[in-house]
Design an enzyme around this catalytic site. Sequence first.
Site, PDB file in Angstrom:
ATOM      1  N   ASN A  69       0.800  -1.230   0.000  1.00 14.90           N
ATOM      2  CA  ASN A  69       0.000   0.000   0.000  1.00 14.90           C
ATOM      3  C   ASN A  69       0.836   1.285   0.000  1.00 14.90           C
ATOM      4  O   ASN A  69       0.355   2.323  -0.442  1.00 14.90           O
ATOM      5  CB  ASN A  69      -1.047  -0.012   1.124  1.00 14.90           C
ATOM      6  CG  ASN A  69      -0.421  -0.045   2.494  1.00 14.90           C
ATOM      7  OD1 ASN A  69       0.760  -0.342   2.639  1.00 14.90           O
ATOM      8  ND2 ASN A  69      -1.211   0.242   3.503  1.00 14.90           N
ATOM      9  N   GLU A 110       5.234  -3.053  12.162  1.00 14.84           N
ATOM     10  CA  GLU A 110       4.235  -2.003  11.901  1.00 14.84           C
ATOM     11  C   GLU A 110       3.032  -2.722  11.323  1.00 14.84           C
ATOM     12  O   GLU A 110       3.048  -3.118  10.153  1.00 14.84           O
ATOM     13  CB  GLU A 110       4.785  -0.991  10.886  1.00 14.84           C
ATOM     14  CG  GLU A 110       5.958  -0.170  11.384  1.00 14.84           C
ATOM     15  CD  GLU A 110       5.556   0.860  12.416  1.00 14.84           C
ATOM     16  OE1 GLU A 110       4.355   1.118  12.595  1.00 14.84           O
ATOM     17  OE2 GLU A 110       6.464   1.389  13.079  1.00 14.84           O
ATOM     18  N   GLU A 144       9.135   4.063  13.785  1.00 14.26           N
ATOM     19  CA  GLU A 144       9.908   4.404  12.589  1.00 14.26           C
ATOM     20  C   GLU A 144       9.869   5.915  12.375  1.00 14.26           C
ATOM     21  O   GLU A 144       8.868   6.566  12.673  1.00 14.26           O
ATOM     22  CB  GLU A 144       9.334   3.669  11.376  1.00 14.26           C
ATOM     23  CG  GLU A 144       9.541   2.156  11.495  1.00 14.26           C
ATOM     24  CD  GLU A 144       9.117   1.370  10.261  1.00 14.26           C
ATOM     25  OE1 GLU A 144       8.195   1.799   9.553  1.00 14.26           O
ATOM     26  OE2 GLU A 144       9.733   0.315  10.013  1.00 14.26           O
TER      27      GLU A 144
HETATM   28  P1  NAP Z   1       0.366  -8.850   4.450  1.00 12.24           P
HETATM   29  O1  NAP Z   1      -0.516  -9.821   3.798  1.00 12.24           O
HETATM   30  O2  NAP Z   1       0.753  -9.076   5.850  1.00 12.24           O
HETATM   31  O3  NAP Z   1       1.653  -8.713   3.521  1.00 12.24           O
HETATM   32  C1  NAP Z   1       2.724  -7.870   3.823  1.00 12.24           C
HETATM   33  C2  NAP Z   1       4.009  -8.491   3.329  1.00 12.24           C
HETATM   34  O4  NAP Z   1       4.247  -9.699   4.059  1.00 12.24           O
HETATM   35  C3  NAP Z   1       3.974  -8.887   1.853  1.00 12.24           C
HETATM   36  O5  NAP Z   1       5.251  -8.627   1.295  1.00 12.24           O
HETATM   37  C4  NAP Z   1       3.666 -10.370   1.922  1.00 12.24           C
HETATM   38  O6  NAP Z   1       4.065 -11.093   0.794  1.00 12.24           O
HETATM   39  C5  NAP Z   1       4.492 -10.751   3.138  1.00 12.24           C
HETATM   40  N1  NAP Z   1       4.119 -12.042   3.723  1.00 12.24           N
HETATM   41  C6  NAP Z   1       2.923 -12.655   3.756  1.00 12.24           C
HETATM   42  N2  NAP Z   1       3.021 -13.860   4.366  1.00 12.24           N
HETATM   43  C7  NAP Z   1       4.320 -14.018   4.722  1.00 12.24           C
HETATM   44  C8  NAP Z   1       5.057 -15.042   5.382  1.00 12.24           C
HETATM   45  N3  NAP Z   1       4.480 -16.178   5.798  1.00 12.24           N
HETATM   46  N4  NAP Z   1       6.374 -14.857   5.585  1.00 12.24           N
HETATM   47  C9  NAP Z   1       6.977 -13.723   5.168  1.00 12.24           C
HETATM   48  N5  NAP Z   1       6.341 -12.716   4.520  1.00 12.24           N
HETATM   49  C10 NAP Z   1       5.021 -12.854   4.315  1.00 12.24           C
HETATM   50  O7  NAP Z   1      -0.275  -7.389   4.426  1.00 12.24           O
HETATM   51  P2  NAP Z   1      -0.857  -6.604   3.182  1.00 12.24           P
HETATM   52  O8  NAP Z   1      -2.248  -7.031   2.937  1.00 12.24           O
HETATM   53  O9  NAP Z   1       0.075  -6.627   2.036  1.00 12.24           O
HETATM   54  O10 NAP Z   1      -0.824  -5.120   3.768  1.00 12.24           O
HETATM   55  C11 NAP Z   1      -1.884  -4.585   4.448  1.00 12.24           C
HETATM   56  C12 NAP Z   1      -1.671  -4.635   5.948  1.00 12.24           C
HETATM   57  O11 NAP Z   1      -0.507  -3.895   6.286  1.00 12.24           O
HETATM   58  C13 NAP Z   1      -2.801  -3.985   6.695  1.00 12.24           C
HETATM   59  O12 NAP Z   1      -3.131  -4.736   7.824  1.00 12.24           O
HETATM   60  C14 NAP Z   1      -2.217  -2.643   7.104  1.00 12.24           C
HETATM   61  O13 NAP Z   1      -2.844  -2.072   8.227  1.00 12.24           O
HETATM   62  C15 NAP Z   1      -0.793  -2.991   7.336  1.00 12.24           C
HETATM   63  N6  NAP Z   1       0.073  -1.804   7.235  1.00 12.24           N
HETATM   64  C16 NAP Z   1       0.618  -1.315   8.386  1.00 12.24           C
HETATM   65  C17 NAP Z   1       1.409  -0.184   8.330  1.00 12.24           C
HETATM   66  C18 NAP Z   1       2.003   0.382   9.591  1.00 12.24           C
HETATM   67  O14 NAP Z   1       2.897   1.202   9.476  1.00 12.24           O
HETATM   68  N7  NAP Z   1       1.562  -0.014  10.758  1.00 12.24           N
HETATM   69  C19 NAP Z   1       1.655   0.450   7.116  1.00 12.24           C
HETATM   70  C20 NAP Z   1       1.088  -0.084   5.964  1.00 12.24           C
HETATM   71  C21 NAP Z   1       0.301  -1.229   6.054  1.00 12.24           C
HETATM   72  P3  NAP Z   1       2.996 -11.968  -0.051  1.00 12.24           P
HETATM   73  O15 NAP Z   1       1.923 -11.024  -0.446  1.00 12.24           O
HETATM   74  O16 NAP Z   1       3.815 -12.504  -1.164  1.00 12.24           O
HETATM   75  O17 NAP Z   1       2.430 -13.035   0.809  1.00 12.24           O
END
Ligand code: NAP
Length: 485
Positions: free
Chosen positions: A157, A255, A463
């Site tokens: 995102n 995060e 961060e």
């Molecule tokens: P996600 O599904 O957790 O994916 C994030 C990253 O983790 C991707 O690169 C994903 O790769 C990887 N990932 C997934 N499963 C993994 C595993 N088993 N081992 C290692 N890496 C793995 O999250 P998203 O849907 O992309 O992002 C949205 C989420 O991020 C929301 O919950 C949002 O609130 C959060 N977010 C938080 C912040 C903050 O600063 N707090 C900022 C932005 C977003 P793959 O897609 O290839 O599985």
Amino acid sequence: MDIKNKSLLKNLSYVDGEWINANDGSVTEILNPANSESLGSVPNCGSSETVAAIEAATKAQTKWSKADVKERALVLRNLHRLMLENQDDLAKIITFEGGKPISESVGEIAYAASFFEWFSEEAKRVYGDVIPGHQYDRRTLVIKQPIGVVGCITPWNFPSAMLARKIAPAIAVGCSIVSKPAPETPFSALAMAYLSELAGLPKGVLNIVTGDAEQIGAALTGHKDIRKITFTGSTSVGKLLLKQSAESVKKVSLELGGHAPFIIFDDADLDAAVDGALIAKYRNSGQTCVCANRIYVQSSIYDDFCERFTQKTSGLLVGNGLEEKTQQGPLISNNAMKKVSLHIKDAKDKGAKIATGGNPHALGGLFFEPTVLTGVTDDMLIAKEETFGPVAPIFSFESEQEVIRRANDTSYGLAAYFYTSDLGKSWRVSEQLEFGMVGLNTGIISTEMAPFGGIKESGLGREGSKYGVDDYLEMKYISLAGIEE
Ligand code: NAP
């Protein structure tokens, strides 16, 4: 992708200063969410490429940690300049792969670049301490040293800003990095790697491995030479990485997800609150971790707020992010569309009313109408789960204590917002909200100069800001004896 500086478009992983394919030659195709057209492909790497990257980073780290601090600062300043020189092209890459409106992508590049500027300055301010000795012939020193090789995993995102927020402090203090971008948006990360080379970053200090999340994640968390994991993404994946890192007791920064309350008291400037809620809700089509998830409006101004907010929401222009006038682009995936529809259906079934929107957009594909739900209650799914889409649920409340209790009734603790003109209430509510960040009379809180991060299940560590280097440093205490003659 139609951009001016084609050298920014890299379709290979970046390891030890080389652009590499996956060992088995396999690739993953990347699609534009606005029209499902192919944008090209990137290597589908796994464990062995990740281990090679960790070995390269380990070798590079020894040298980089000893580099003159002014050299590290210069590389970061160069990266800041190069990001801004290529701002329009880098922004287009974000919009092509993530769908974000181009004006927001231009803003994201400025935000990402700001971390390189900020940490180029902070690189010189990694201070230690001199503590009085506990015995007459002793002196106590505290020094801070780079933690070592960092494993980094980022979401789609904010594909540029989330990476910059992690690699800038790591580079500043002398760490090297192995990073995995999200599969939806790898091109922004690869462009940054290319610019890091131009900026003078030695080979092996930054490595970008695209591919299989489970394999890369397991290789990073399982390798003894990775001393720190930094992750931005969902709470469920964050918990998994924390568990995997426990085996070798790595330092972990997370995060994670959020469920931000956005509270409007009856003494607030209502026009400002409407505008603040609009930006906090619909930025990036509602796909940010700090998006307003629960809008609480005091009952005496509820109808007035809903009317003004709905009117502005229904005027938002939905379209391809590359068109200048677009205010809301597509969602990232079919799963995102399904979750948005599920939250709306559940709310409707339990008595909420749709004030505007509520359906997939007439444009088709991954476009969804900006939606406002009124009469929302705490038993609805949307009151508990992150929607990650353009749906604004509006709740009503009576008193300050009631709304604080309801706002805090979540396992998340990332961002919260409230609007009031009462000074005492400003302090009271700020102090009682159980969130890492509070926006008071504003719907925008992100800046490289402030500590970004959450409490509870929204994360560990901070961060940006002067605190942003702490997660990449180890503290060492040196006890100096034998001083007296
Ligand atoms: P996600 O599904 O957790 O994916 C994030 C990253 O983790 C991707 O690169 C994903 O790769 C990887 N990932 C997934 N499963 C993994 C595993 N088993 N081992 C290692 N890496 C793995 O999250 P998203 O849907 O992309 O992002 C949205 C989420 O991020 C929301 O919950 C949002 O609130 C959060 N977010 C938080 C912040 C903050 O600063 N707090 C900022 C932005 C977003 P793959 O897609 O290839 O599985």
